[in-house]
Design a protein around this motif. Sequence first.
Motif, short mmCIF file in Angstrom:
data_model
loop_
_atom_site.label_atom_id
_atom_site.label_comp_id
_atom_site.label_asym_id
_atom_site.label_seq_id
_atom_site.Cartn_x
_atom_site.Cartn_y
_atom_site.Cartn_z
N SER A 189 12.97 12.80 8.30
CA SER A 189 12.00 13.85 7.98
C SER A 189 11.11 13.37 6.84
CB SER A 189 12.71 15.15 7.58
OG SER A 189 11.77 16.11 7.16
N LEU A 190 9.81 13.52 7.02
CA LEU A 190 8.87 13.09 5.99
C LEU A 190 9.01 13.91 4.71
CD1 LEU A 190 5.64 12.52 8.14
CD2 LEU A 190 7.16 10.78 7.18
N LYS A 191 9.56 15.10 4.83
CA LYS A 191 9.69 15.93 3.64
C LYS A 191 10.74 15.39 2.68
CE LYS A 191 13.07 19.16 5.62
NZ LYS A 191 13.33 20.54 6.04
N GLU A 192 11.57 14.45 3.13
CA GLU A 192 12.59 13.86 2.27
C GLU A 192 12.04 12.74 1.39
OE1 GLU A 192 16.00 12.57 4.43
OE2 GLU A 192 16.07 14.34 5.72
N VAL A 193 10.81 12.30 1.70
CA VAL A 193 10.27 11.10 1.05
C VAL A 193 9.39 11.47 -0.14
CG1 VAL A 193 8.90 9.02 1.40
CG2 VAL A 193 10.29 9.92 3.27
N GLU A 194 9.69 10.85 -1.27
CA GLU A 194 8.85 10.99 -2.47
C GLU A 194 7.76 9.91 -2.49
OE1 GLU A 194 7.81 12.85 -6.19
OE2 GLU A 194 9.00 13.46 -4.45
N TYR A 195 8.19 8.68 -2.24
CA TYR A 195 7.26 7.56 -2.16
C TYR A 195 7.60 6.69 -0.95
CZ TYR A 195 5.61 8.49 -6.92
OH TYR A 195 5.06 9.07 -8.04
N ALA A 196 6.58 6.18 -0.28
CA ALA A 196 6.75 5.20 0.78
C ALA A 196 5.69 4.12 0.60
CB ALA A 196 6.62 5.84 2.16
N ILE A 197 6.13 2.87 0.59
CA ILE A 197 5.23 1.75 0.35
C ILE A 197 5.25 0.81 1.54
CG2 ILE A 197 4.71 -0.20 -1.16
CD1 ILE A 197 6.12 1.30 -3.42
N SER A 213 9.12 0.47 2.42
CA SER A 213 10.15 0.77 1.43
C SER A 213 10.06 2.25 1.09
CB SER A 213 9.95 -0.07 0.16
OG SER A 213 10.03 -1.45 0.47
N VAL A 214 11.21 2.90 1.02
CA VAL A 214 11.24 4.36 0.87
C VAL A 214 12.05 4.75 -0.37
CG1 VAL A 214 12.03 6.52 1.89
CG2 VAL A 214 10.99 4.77 3.34
N LEU A 215 11.48 5.64 -1.16
CA LEU A 215 12.19 6.27 -2.28
C LEU A 215 12.30 7.75 -1.97
CD1 LEU A 215 13.44 6.05 -5.11
CD2 LEU A 215 11.16 6.49 -6.05
N LYS A 216 13.53 8.22 -1.77
CA LYS A 216 13.73 9.61 -1.40
C LYS A 216 13.55 10.54 -2.60
CE LYS A 216 17.08 8.96 2.37
NZ LYS A 216 18.45 9.33 2.84
N LYS A 217 13.27 11.78 -2.30
CA LYS A 217 13.27 12.81 -3.33
C LYS A 217 14.69 12.96 -3.85
CE LYS A 217 9.38 15.38 -1.36
NZ LYS A 217 8.92 16.65 -0.77
N SER A 253 0.85 -1.20 0.00
CA SER A 253 0.00 0.00 0.00
C SER A 253 0.88 1.25 0.00
CB SER A 253 -0.91 0.00 1.24
OG SER A 253 -1.71 1.15 1.27
N ILE A 254 0.60 2.16 -0.91
CA ILE A 254 1.36 3.41 -0.98
C ILE A 254 0.84 4.35 0.11
CG2 ILE A 254 1.96 5.40 -2.39
CD1 ILE A 254 1.65 3.66 -4.84
N VAL A 255 1.70 4.69 1.05
CA VAL A 255 1.29 5.57 2.16
C VAL A 255 1.82 7.00 1.98
CG1 VAL A 255 0.94 3.74 3.85
CG2 VAL A 255 3.22 4.70 3.54
N ILE A 256 2.82 7.16 1.11
CA ILE A 256 3.27 8.50 0.71
C ILE A 256 3.40 8.50 -0.80
CG2 ILE A 256 5.10 10.23 0.82
CD1 ILE A 256 5.75 9.36 3.60
N HIS A 257 2.69 9.41 -1.45
CA HIS A 257 2.65 9.44 -2.91
C HIS A 257 3.05 10.83 -3.39
CE1 HIS A 257 0.68 9.89 -6.89
NE2 HIS A 257 1.08 8.64 -7.04
N LYS A 258 4.17 10.88 -4.12
CA LYS A 258 4.71 12.15 -4.63
C LYS A 258 4.86 13.18 -3.51
CE LYS A 258 3.14 11.64 -9.39
NZ LYS A 258 2.37 12.23 -10.51
N GLY A 259 5.39 12.71 -2.40
CA GLY A 259 5.69 13.60 -1.28
C GLY A 259 4.52 13.91 -0.37
N LYS A 260 3.34 13.43 -0.72
CA LYS A 260 2.16 13.71 0.09
C LYS A 260 1.69 12.45 0.81
CE LYS A 260 0.48 17.45 -2.89
NZ LYS A 260 -0.66 17.97 -3.70
N ILE A 261 1.34 12.62 2.09
CA ILE A 261 0.89 11.49 2.88
C ILE A 261 -0.50 11.04 2.41
CG2 ILE A 261 0.22 10.73 5.20
CD1 ILE A 261 2.29 12.62 6.33
N ASN A 262 -0.64 9.77 2.15
CA ASN A 262 -1.91 9.19 1.75
C ASN A 262 -2.66 8.78 3.02
OD1 ASN A 262 -4.06 7.84 0.65
ND2 ASN A 262 -2.86 6.20 -0.28
N TYR A 263 -3.48 9.68 3.53
CA TYR A 263 -4.15 9.43 4.80
C TYR A 263 -5.10 8.24 4.71
CZ TYR A 263 -6.97 10.11 8.97
OH TYR A 263 -7.62 9.91 10.16
N GLU A 264 -5.76 8.08 3.58
CA GLU A 264 -6.68 6.95 3.41
C GLU A 264 -5.91 5.63 3.46
OE1 GLU A 264 -9.93 6.94 3.41
OE2 GLU A 264 -9.88 9.12 3.74
#
Length: 224
Positions: free
Chosen positions: A128-136, A144-148, A94-105
Amino acid sequence: MDFLISGTEVIIGFFVLLITTKLLGKTQITQLTPFDFISALVLGELVGSAIHDKDVGAIKIIYVVFIWAVLIYVTELITQKFKNTRAFLEGKPSIVIHKGKINYEGLKKNKLDINQLQNLIRKKDVFSLKEVEYAILETDGTISVLKKSYFAPPTRNDLNLNEIQVNLPLAIVTDGEIVWDNLNESGFDEKWLRGQLQVHGCNRIKDCLYAEWTEGEALHVVKY
């Protein structure tokens, strides 16, 4: 006599669990999905209950564990053969951070709050959450984290450096004993190894706690 029977049942239960774990594969430990977690608990509970129940003999222990193992094996076989069943039986990322934005749903669906998300992110050395582009969020509960790109470490390609060969380190000696498979793979023999260890002050193999060899580098030795 009761001690003898209990001891026999414990020994049988141990080997039955060992064989079952080997047959089911490493996913019971390394990729522990919620279903795998529950199945492992039940498997252990079946053996534990059977051992403590005086009316249950060794044959029943083997029978119960065998039935459970067959059910788990069939389930794994189904997920391998039929891809459509994987989401239901194993869950799906499940993608919980998408393009730097937290997927609250996505967080809400997976019963995950912000503090838990931060904890998982920190385990990936991201503070810092601001460093994350995608988090799965993976099926085993890890993330799994993909940084900006701005925060990602530079690669050799980014620095216009030539590609270099990457070699796998081999443990040649562990706990004072030679790892023969790795020694043979390195292309050296025991005579070479003993000579190298003597250079590092290990006159005997058992004087060496750990020795690691990497192609193109000197032997790394740790003494007791």
